[in-house]
Design an enzyme around this catalytic site. Structure first.
Site, PDB file in Angstrom:
ATOM      1  N   LYS A 133       1.375  -1.789   0.202  1.00 45.38           N
ATOM      2  CA  LYS A 133       0.073   0.381   0.301  1.00 45.38           C
ATOM      3  C   LYS A 133       0.666   1.069  -0.032  1.00 45.38           C
ATOM      4  O   LYS A 133       1.594   1.605   1.128  1.00 45.38           O
ATOM      5  CB  LYS A 133      -0.822  -0.017   1.119  1.00 45.38           C
ATOM      6  CG  LYS A 133      -2.200  -1.211   0.891  1.00 45.38           C
ATOM      7  CD  LYS A 133      -3.302  -0.747   0.121  1.00 45.38           C
ATOM      8  CE  LYS A 133      -4.448  -1.207   0.748  1.00 45.38           C
ATOM      9  NZ  LYS A 133      -5.261  -0.960  -0.076  1.00 45.38           N
ATOM     10  N   ASP A 161      -0.879  -0.033  -4.668  1.00 42.52           N
ATOM     11  CA  ASP A 161      -1.689   0.859  -4.410  1.00 42.52           C
ATOM     12  C   ASP A 161      -1.933   1.848  -3.398  1.00 42.52           C
ATOM     13  O   ASP A 161      -1.336   2.214  -2.541  1.00 42.52           O
ATOM     14  CB  ASP A 161      -2.473  -0.519  -3.604  1.00 42.52           C
ATOM     15  CG  ASP A 161      -4.537   0.013  -3.355  1.00 42.52           C
ATOM     16  OD1 ASP A 161      -4.876   1.206  -4.849  1.00 42.52           O
ATOM     17  OD2 ASP A 161      -5.146  -0.707  -3.020  1.00 42.52           O
ATOM     18  N   GLU A 190      -2.094  -0.076  -8.962  1.00 43.86           N
ATOM     19  CA  GLU A 190      -3.161   1.326  -8.682  1.00 43.86           C
ATOM     20  C   GLU A 190      -3.999   2.286  -8.570  1.00 43.86           C
ATOM     21  O   GLU A 190      -3.481   2.696  -7.975  1.00 43.86           O
ATOM     22  CB  GLU A 190      -4.451  -0.058  -8.128  1.00 43.86           C
ATOM     23  CG  GLU A 190      -3.847  -1.508  -8.000  1.00 43.86           C
ATOM     24  CD  GLU A 190      -4.612  -2.531  -6.825  1.00 43.86           C
ATOM     25  OE1 GLU A 190      -6.255  -1.934  -6.041  1.00 43.86           O
ATOM     26  OE2 GLU A 190      -4.518  -3.453  -5.958  1.00 43.86           O
ATOM     27  N   ASP A 213      -9.342   0.151 -10.464  1.00 42.57           N
ATOM     28  CA  ASP A 213      -9.321   0.245  -9.411  1.00 42.57           C
ATOM     29  C   ASP A 213     -10.858   0.701  -9.044  1.00 42.57           C
ATOM     30  O   ASP A 213     -11.952   0.039  -9.762  1.00 42.57           O
ATOM     31  CB  ASP A 213      -9.003  -0.817  -8.265  1.00 42.57           C
ATOM     32  CG  ASP A 213      -9.191  -0.943  -7.130  1.00 42.57           C
ATOM     33  OD1 ASP A 213     -10.833  -1.227  -6.862  1.00 42.57           O
ATOM     34  OD2 ASP A 213      -9.351  -1.193  -5.661  1.00 42.57           O
ATOM     35  N   LYS A 235     -13.535  -6.140  -7.292  1.00 43.94           N
ATOM     36  CA  LYS A 235     -13.749  -6.579  -5.770  1.00 43.94           C
ATOM     37  C   LYS A 235     -15.274  -6.962  -6.087  1.00 43.94           C
ATOM     38  O   LYS A 235     -15.621  -6.365  -5.612  1.00 43.94           O
ATOM     39  CB  LYS A 235     -13.308  -5.849  -5.439  1.00 43.94           C
ATOM     40  CG  LYS A 235     -12.484  -4.326  -4.681  1.00 43.94           C
ATOM     41  CD  LYS A 235     -11.533  -3.562  -3.984  1.00 43.94           C
ATOM     42  CE  LYS A 235     -10.122  -3.758  -3.293  1.00 43.94           C
ATOM     43  NZ  LYS A 235      -9.509  -3.113  -4.022  1.00 43.94           N
TER      44      LYS A 235
END
Length: 320
Positions: A133, A161, A190, A213, A235
């Site tokens: 992250k 991300d 992302e 995303d 997701k």
């Protein structure tokens, strides 16, 4: 003869879980269990705070109404993504159309410590993939951490991300600290910037591939081949029914994009279903499912290899 149960649950989270500047103390959700004759199907409905449009309280009232209609022989389509996904999983298990084979390989989440990551990757067969992250701290720090990991582990590929955290300037600050010779080992980043156009510019200017995303859930998004775009991260809890998930995977594959099935911090029951969906729809891609250790317990179904205690169905609050 049809029967059904609906359960409400709450799992304590580890102290450090933050979503969109909100500390997530518990993960709240619902299970639906549908039975018809000897067959049974389970689904998880767990809207993700800060990301889902619906709350779990809203989902609960819609789910209970849907289950009562299903018991009466009706089976209308649902619009709320989390319910559409959970119910479609339960119906697929009931009809035996969700394959049992599962991909339990997960790209481990890394906290920036290369020694810790080396240990996690030691037992990982095949491609070494991890997720980091970025965007939570200073962009320069993120760049230095990513560079350190890529330098320390020569066969590592990283998924990053940013959750749209960066301005164009911050994106450039990040890239400045990542050795250009290592950038090809960033599998994708992302949503680096707040807008899609800024993210596209980031990819052009840095040579770092990006992935969509959040964009997938915006009304003006279309699947098109674009320079610098390498992947889409899907997701299912935020997407909708299994059919919609499959349509998105097929659209991505038609453009030669990597499609990654990814967690919305589901419980172990939901994660095991996501592992099955990944094996079915994206068999050549490691899914992004390494979120169970953010929780303090598993529920109903175990994740292979997890040592977390398991809460059995009898301990859940039954609503129906």
């Amino acid at each position: 003869m049809r029967s059904a149960q609906v359960y409400r649950w709450q799992i304590p989270m580890d102290a450090g879980v933050v979503l969109r500047d909100r500390r997530l103390k518990t993960r709240d959700g619902l299970y639906v269990c549908l039975r018809e004759g000897e067959r049974e199907g389970w689904g998880e409905i767990s809207p993700l705070p800060g990301f889902s449009q619906e709350t779990w309280e809203e989902a609960q009232s819609v789910l209970l109404a849907w289950v009562n209609n299903w018991l009466a022989g009706d089976c209308e389509l649902l619009q709320m993504p989390s319910i559409a996904f959970g119910v479609s999983c339960a119906l697929a298990e009931l009809a035996d159309t969700l394959p049992q084979a599962a991909n339990y390989r997960a790209a481990p989440l890394c906290n920036g410590d290369p020694d810790d990551l080396i240990l996690k990757l030691a037992d990982m067969p095949g491609e070494k993939v991890a997720k980091v992250k970025v965007g939570l701290y200073e962009a320069v720090r993120d760049g230095m951490v990513v560079n350190l990991l890529l330098e320390a582990i020569p066969d590592l590929h990283l998924r990053l991300d940013a959750n749209r955290a960066w301005t164009p300037l911050k994106g450039q600050q990040f890239a400045k600290y990542v050795n250009p010779d290592y950038r090809h080992r960033i599998a994708f980043l992302e949503e680096p910037c707040k807008t899609r156009d800024d993210s596209r510019a980031f990819a052009r200017e840095t040579g770092i591939a990006i992935a969509w995303d959040e964009s997938l859930r915006e009304p003006d998004f279309a699947f098109v081949a674009e320079e610098g775009v390498r992947a889409v991260v899907i997701k299912p809890t935020l997407t909708g029914s299994l059919e919609k998930v499959r349509e998105q995977v097929q659209a991505a594959h038609a453009l030669r994009l990597t499609a990654v099935i990814s967690s919305s911090i589901e419980s172990s029951l939901g994660l095991t279903q996501l592992a099955r969906i990944a094996a079915w729809l994206t068999p050549d891609t490691i899914p992004g499912l390494d979120t169970l250790d953010l929780m303090q317990a598993q529920q109903v179904r175990r994740w292979p290899g997890s040592t977390l205690p398991v809460v059995e169905v009898d301990a859940l609050e039954r609503l129906l």
